[in-house]
Enzyme design. Structure first.
Site, PDB file in Angstrom:
ATOM      1  N   GLY A  21     -12.290 -14.513 -22.563  1.00 27.41           N
ATOM      2  CA  GLY A  21     -11.551 -13.964 -21.434  1.00 27.41           C
ATOM      3  C   GLY A  21     -10.089 -13.668 -21.633  1.00 27.41           C
TER       4      GLY A  21
ATOM      5  N   GLU B 287      -5.383  -4.275 -27.019  1.00 28.54           N
ATOM      6  CA  GLU B 287      -6.266  -4.282 -25.843  1.00 28.54           C
ATOM      7  C   GLU B 287      -5.528  -4.830 -24.619  1.00 28.54           C
ATOM      8  OE1 GLU B 287      -9.788  -5.965 -28.601  1.00 28.54           O
ATOM      9  OE2 GLU B 287     -10.278  -5.900 -26.464  1.00 28.54           O
TER      10      GLU B 287
ATOM     11  N   HIS C 192     -13.314  -1.582 -25.671  1.00 33.87           N
ATOM     12  CA  HIS C 192     -14.015  -1.761 -26.950  1.00 33.87           C
ATOM     13  C   HIS C 192     -12.981  -1.877 -28.060  1.00 33.87           C
ATOM     14  CE1 HIS C 192     -17.376  -1.488 -29.737  1.00 33.87           C
ATOM     15  NE2 HIS C 192     -16.626  -0.682 -30.459  1.00 33.87           N
TER      16      HIS C 192
ATOM     17  N   ASN D  67      -8.823 -10.754 -22.313  1.00 29.96           N
ATOM     18  CA  ASN D  67      -8.564  -9.504 -21.590  1.00 29.96           C
ATOM     19  C   ASN D  67      -8.515  -9.757 -20.091  1.00 29.96           C
ATOM     20  OD1 ASN D  67      -8.383  -6.993 -23.294  1.00 29.96           O
ATOM     21  ND2 ASN D  67     -10.152  -7.973 -24.220  1.00 29.96           N
TER      22      ASN D  67
ATOM     23  N   ASN E 272     -15.005   0.059 -19.575  1.00 29.47           N
ATOM     24  CA  ASN E 272     -15.207  -0.970 -20.601  1.00 29.47           C
ATOM     25  C   ASN E 272     -14.111  -0.869 -21.646  1.00 29.47           C
ATOM     26  OD1 ASN E 272     -16.650  -2.976 -22.211  1.00 29.47           O
ATOM     27  ND2 ASN E 272     -17.191  -1.262 -23.573  1.00 29.47           N
TER      28      ASN E 272
ATOM     29  N   LEU F 182     -26.033  -4.809 -21.451  1.00 28.24           N
ATOM     30  CA  LEU F 182     -26.140  -3.423 -20.963  1.00 28.24           C
ATOM     31  C   LEU F 182     -26.216  -3.467 -19.432  1.00 28.24           C
ATOM     32  CD1 LEU F 182     -26.432  -0.526 -22.138  1.00 28.24           C
ATOM     33  CD2 LEU F 182     -28.909  -0.774 -21.824  1.00 28.24           C
TER      34      LEU F 182
HETATM   35  C1  GRF Z   1     -12.591  -7.996 -27.048  1.00 32.12           C
HETATM   36  O1  GRF Z   1     -12.230  -7.642 -28.354  1.00 32.12           O
HETATM   37  C2  GRF Z   1     -13.259  -6.821 -26.372  1.00 32.12           C
HETATM   38  O2  GRF Z   1     -12.799  -5.557 -26.803  1.00 32.12           O
HETATM   39  C3  GRF Z   1     -14.663  -6.981 -26.798  1.00 32.12           C
HETATM   40  O3  GRF Z   1     -14.903  -8.361 -26.773  1.00 32.12           O
HETATM   41  C4  GRF Z   1     -13.679  -9.051 -27.024  1.00 32.12           C
HETATM   42  C5  GRF Z   1     -13.544 -10.014 -25.887  1.00 32.12           C
HETATM   43  O4  GRF Z   1     -12.453 -10.700 -25.885  1.00 32.12           O
HETATM   44  N1  GRF Z   1     -15.591  -6.219 -25.982  1.00 32.12           N
HETATM   45  P1  GRF Z   1     -12.017 -11.607 -24.611  1.00 32.12           P
HETATM   46  O5  GRF Z   1     -13.246 -12.315 -24.093  1.00 32.12           O
HETATM   47  O6  GRF Z   1     -11.435 -10.682 -23.576  1.00 32.12           O
HETATM   48  O7  GRF Z   1     -10.999 -12.531 -25.184  1.00 32.12           O
END
Ligand code: GRF
Length: 189
Positions: free
Chosen positions: A15, A173, A103, A17, A101, A86
Site C-alpha cells: 500500500g 509512481e 503499472h 501508493n 490503474n 482482474l
Molecule cells: C506497485 O509497483 C504498483 O505499480 C504495482 O504493484 C506495486 C504495489 O505497490 N501494481 P504498493 O502496494 O502500492 O506499495
C-alpha cells in the site's frame, strides 16, 4: 460548494501508493479517499487505511461483480493501486472512464498477466531497455491494456537490479498517481 470526489482504492499489497494518495488528499477540497477494498486479508495497505480512519473491506471472491459493486458503494472514482486481480466485466462497464490503474513499467510494453512486481523489472532489465517508468491507464476488460492517461520515465542506471529499479520506479509512481487522481477528480467533481 461541491463536496470532494469520493475515491475508492483497490489493493492487494503493502500500500505505498495508497499512502501517497492518503497523504495527498488528507484535507483536499477536490478528492477524498472514501474506502479501501482488498483482495487479501493480510495486505499491509489495510493497516494504512485504518490508521487514516478510512473504512476497509476484504473481498471474499474478487470475481464476484455484485460483491465488488456493493463494496464500491457510492464511489465516483476507482483507483487500482497494487491490485492483482482482474476486475469483473460488469464492474469495468459500470465505471468506464472512472477506473484507473498504476503499472510499474512503460506500457504497452511489459504488461499483461504475470507482469507484476519483481517480474516486471527483471523483464525490463533483461530486454536491455535504457529507460523504464510508471504508467497510469484506464481499466478495461484486459490486464494493463486500457487507454494510457500519463507516464513518468525513469532512466536505467548501470548495475541496476530489479530491486534498485523497482525502488526508483515506485518513487515515480508516488508522484504520478496523486497527480492523475487530482486531475480526474477536478473533471468529475
Ligand atoms: C506497485 O509497483 C504498483 O505499480 C504495482 O504493484 C506495486 C504495489 O505497490 N501494481 P504498493 O502496494 O502500492 O506499495
Amino acid at each position: 460548494m461541491t463536496s470532494p470526489v469520493r475515491v475508492a482504492v483497490l489493493v492487494s499489497g503493502g500500500g505505498t501508493n495508497l499512502q501517497a494518495l492518503l497523504d495527498a488528499f488528507r484535507d483536499s477540497p477536490d478528492a477524498r479517499i472514501a474506502r479501501v477494498i482488498s483482495s487479501r486479508r493480510d495486505a499491509g495497505a489495510l493497516q494504512r487505511a485504518s490508521r487514516a480512519g478510512v473504512p476497509t473491506t476484504v473481498l471474499h471472491n474478487s470475481r464476484d461483480a455484485a460483491e465488488l459493486l456493493a463494496a464500491l458503494g457510492d464511489a465516483q472514482l476507482v483507483v487500482l493501486a497494487g491490485y492483482l486481480k482482474l476486475v469483473p466485466r460488469a464492474v469495468v462497464s459500470h465505471f468506464r472512464g472512472r477506473m484507473i490503474n498504476i503499472h510499474p513499467a512503460l506500457l504497452p510494453d511489459f504488461g499483461g498477466p504475470g507482469m507484476y512486481g519483481h517480474h516486471v523489472h527483471a523483464a525490463v532489465l533483461a530486454s536491455g531497455a535504457r529507460e523504464s517508468g510508471a504508467t497510469v491507464h484506464f481499466v478495461d476488460e484486459v490486464f494493463d491494456r486500457g487507454e494510457i492517461i500519463a507516464q513518468e520515465k525513469v532512466r536505467i542506471e548501470p548495475g541496476d537490479t530489479p530491486d534498485t529499479l523497482a525502488a526508483r520506479v515506485l518513487e515515480a509512481e508516488h508522484r504520478l498517481l496523486p497527480r492523475v487522481v487530482l486531475d480526474l477528480a477536478r473533471r468529475i467533481g
